[in-house]
Design a protein around this motif. Structure first.
Motif, PDB file in Angstrom:
ATOM      1  N   TYR A  87     -15.069  80.173  59.447  1.00 45.22           N
ATOM      2  CA  TYR A  87     -14.927  80.394  60.888  1.00 45.22           C
ATOM      3  C   TYR A  87     -15.642  79.298  61.680  1.00 45.22           C
ATOM      4  CZ  TYR A  87     -14.798  82.562  65.424  1.00 45.22           C
ATOM      5  OH  TYR A  87     -14.579  82.792  66.771  1.00 45.22           O
ATOM      6  N   SER A  88     -16.858  78.965  61.259  1.00 45.67           N
ATOM      7  CA  SER A  88     -17.618  77.927  61.967  1.00 45.67           C
ATOM      8  C   SER A  88     -16.905  76.582  61.906  1.00 45.67           C
ATOM      9  CB  SER A  88     -19.027  77.796  61.376  1.00 45.67           C
ATOM     10  OG  SER A  88     -19.750  78.995  61.565  1.00 45.67           O
ATOM     11  N   LEU A  89     -16.317  76.259  60.755  1.00 43.21           N
ATOM     12  CA  LEU A  89     -15.570  75.011  60.631  1.00 43.21           C
ATOM     13  C   LEU A  89     -14.361  75.029  61.570  1.00 43.21           C
ATOM     14  CD1 LEU A  89     -14.964  72.245  59.433  1.00 43.21           C
ATOM     15  CD2 LEU A  89     -13.937  73.417  57.452  1.00 43.21           C
ATOM     16  N   ALA A  90     -13.637  76.140  61.603  1.00 43.23           N
ATOM     17  CA  ALA A  90     -12.486  76.244  62.506  1.00 43.23           C
ATOM     18  C   ALA A  90     -12.933  76.135  63.959  1.00 43.23           C
ATOM     19  CB  ALA A  90     -11.744  77.556  62.256  1.00 43.23           C
ATOM     20  N   HIS A  91     -14.053  76.747  64.300  1.00 47.78           N
ATOM     21  CA  HIS A  91     -14.608  76.678  65.656  1.00 47.78           C
ATOM     22  C   HIS A  91     -14.919  75.226  66.040  1.00 47.78           C
ATOM     23  CE1 HIS A  91     -17.173  78.189  69.033  1.00 47.78           C
ATOM     24  NE2 HIS A  91     -17.854  77.083  68.765  1.00 47.78           N
ATOM     25  N   ALA A 136     -10.253  79.197  66.631  1.00 47.85           N
ATOM     26  CA  ALA A 136     -10.648  79.541  65.254  1.00 47.85           C
ATOM     27  C   ALA A 136      -9.905  80.768  64.753  1.00 47.85           C
ATOM     28  CB  ALA A 136     -12.163  79.752  65.183  1.00 47.85           C
ATOM     29  N   ILE A 137      -9.834  81.812  65.555  1.00 49.33           N
ATOM     30  CA  ILE A 137      -9.180  83.028  65.084  1.00 49.33           C
ATOM     31  C   ILE A 137      -7.670  82.844  65.013  1.00 49.33           C
ATOM     32  CG2 ILE A 137      -8.958  84.273  67.277  1.00 49.33           C
ATOM     33  CD1 ILE A 137     -10.003  85.710  63.836  1.00 49.33           C
ATOM     34  N   GLU A 138      -7.085  82.093  65.946  1.00 52.95           N
ATOM     35  CA  GLU A 138      -5.633  81.837  65.887  1.00 52.95           C
ATOM     36  C   GLU A 138      -5.280  81.000  64.660  1.00 52.95           C
ATOM     37  OE1 GLU A 138      -3.044  82.892  67.839  1.00 52.95           O
ATOM     38  OE2 GLU A 138      -4.458  84.142  68.949  1.00 52.95           O
ATOM     39  N   LEU A 139      -6.178  80.107  64.275  1.00 53.72           N
ATOM     40  CA  LEU A 139      -5.919  79.270  63.108  1.00 53.72           C
ATOM     41  C   LEU A 139      -6.109  80.042  61.811  1.00 53.72           C
ATOM     42  CD1 LEU A 139      -5.131  76.404  62.215  1.00 53.72           C
ATOM     43  CD2 LEU A 139      -7.577  75.886  62.096  1.00 53.72           C
ATOM     44  N   LEU A 140      -7.199  80.798  61.712  1.00 53.34           N
ATOM     45  CA  LEU A 140      -7.525  81.491  60.461  1.00 53.34           C
ATOM     46  C   LEU A 140      -6.749  82.794  60.264  1.00 53.34           C
ATOM     47  CD1 LEU A 140     -11.388  80.998  60.469  1.00 53.34           C
ATOM     48  CD2 LEU A 140      -9.706  79.769  59.087  1.00 53.34           C
ATOM     49  N   ALA A 141      -6.354  83.428  61.357  1.00 51.96           N
ATOM     50  CA  ALA A 141      -5.645  84.708  61.274  1.00 51.96           C
ATOM     51  C   ALA A 141      -4.443  84.680  62.215  1.00 51.96           C
ATOM     52  CB  ALA A 141      -6.595  85.852  61.613  1.00 51.96           C
ATOM     53  N   PRO A 142      -3.459  83.844  61.901  1.00 54.71           N
ATOM     54  CA  PRO A 142      -2.296  83.742  62.791  1.00 54.71           C
ATOM     55  C   PRO A 142      -1.507  85.056  62.792  1.00 54.71           C
ATOM     56  CG  PRO A 142      -1.862  82.607  60.733  1.00 54.71           C
ATOM     57  CD  PRO A 142      -3.311  83.017  60.707  1.00 54.71           C
ATOM     58  N   PRO A 143      -0.819  85.319  63.886  1.00 55.05           N
ATOM     59  CA  PRO A 143      -0.065  86.579  63.992  1.00 55.05           C
ATOM     60  C   PRO A 143       0.834  86.859  62.789  1.00 55.05           C
ATOM     61  CG  PRO A 143      -0.034  85.426  66.083  1.00 55.05           C
ATOM     62  CD  PRO A 143      -0.703  84.507  65.091  1.00 55.05           C
ATOM     63  N   ARG A 144       1.461  85.854  62.238  1.00 57.24           N
ATOM     64  CA  ARG A 144       2.355  86.020  61.088  1.00 57.24           C
ATOM     65  C   ARG A 144       1.633  86.645  59.894  1.00 57.24           C
ATOM     66  NH1 ARG A 144       2.791  83.022  56.766  1.00 57.24           N
ATOM     67  NH2 ARG A 144       1.573  81.294  57.551  1.00 57.24           N
ATOM     68  N   LEU A 145       0.361  86.277  59.680  1.00 58.59           N
ATOM     69  CA  LEU A 145      -0.396  86.811  58.545  1.00 58.59           C
ATOM     70  C   LEU A 145      -1.098  88.131  58.869  1.00 58.59           C
ATOM     71  CD1 LEU A 145      -1.965  83.527  57.096  1.00 58.59           C
ATOM     72  CD2 LEU A 145       0.025  84.788  56.246  1.00 58.59           C
TER      73      LEU A 145
END
Length: 169
Positions: A87-91, A136-145
């Motif tokens: 998460y921190s990396l995505a942020h 970060a959340i859109e990248l790690l937990a996209p709606p499709r998944l």
């Protein structure tokens, strides 16, 4: 780790009007990947040259870059769980790709746990931290998944299965 991630940063930069569009463009380029998003490979494909971990007391992550953002280095808190480091990396990648974000330090961005959870400070800082969190959340937990997990009433077992499947905290 999938080292074959290839992304066109120019296409991502062209759509960089808000964090959700940036994350959506990355996912468009990645295609229909299953399971955990390969955040380390994505960061490297988008010019994060170095990702280091060290025990940090006051920060969860730090992005070191220059104004042009041709490349960057991310420092992550080694005391955090692997999912928290994802998460921190995505942020931090969000700060790197959101060209309108202004560094909090001379050399880049440093983000505390509070910044990531409930940012305070000036309006610009709060907005930047919220946008980096949103990215970060859109990248790690996209709606499709995430969508398959929303088809029934949530319970702890359901949340834990999503945690494992997406490798998020």
């Amino acid at each position: 780790m999938n080292s074959n991630v290839a992304l066109e940063r120019i296409d991502i930069d062209d759509g960089a009007t808000d964090p959700m569009r940036i994350a959506a463009e990355i996912h468009r380029q990645l295609g229909e990947i299953p399971g955990p998003v390969p955040i380390y490979d994505i960061a490297r494909a988008l010019d994060i040259d170095e990702i280091k971990t060290k025990p940090l007391k006051n920060f969860e992550g730090m992005l070191l870059t220059q104004p042009e953002r041709d490349f960057g280095t991310v420092l992550l808190n080694s005391l955090a769980s692997p999912q928290r480091r994802n998460y921190s990396l995505a942020h931090e990648l969000g700060h790197f790709l959101c060209g309108w974000h202004v560094p909090t330090e001379d050399a880049g961005f440093s983000c505390s746990q509070r910044d990531m959870a409930s940012p305070s400070g000036g309006a610009r800082h709060v907005k930047q931290e919220r946008e980096a969190n949103q990215f970060a959340i859109e990248l790690l937990a996209p709606p499709r998944l995430v969508k398959p997990y929303l088809r029934r009433l949530p319970d702890l077992e359901h949340v834990l299965s999503m945690h494992v499947a997406l490798d998020i905290s």
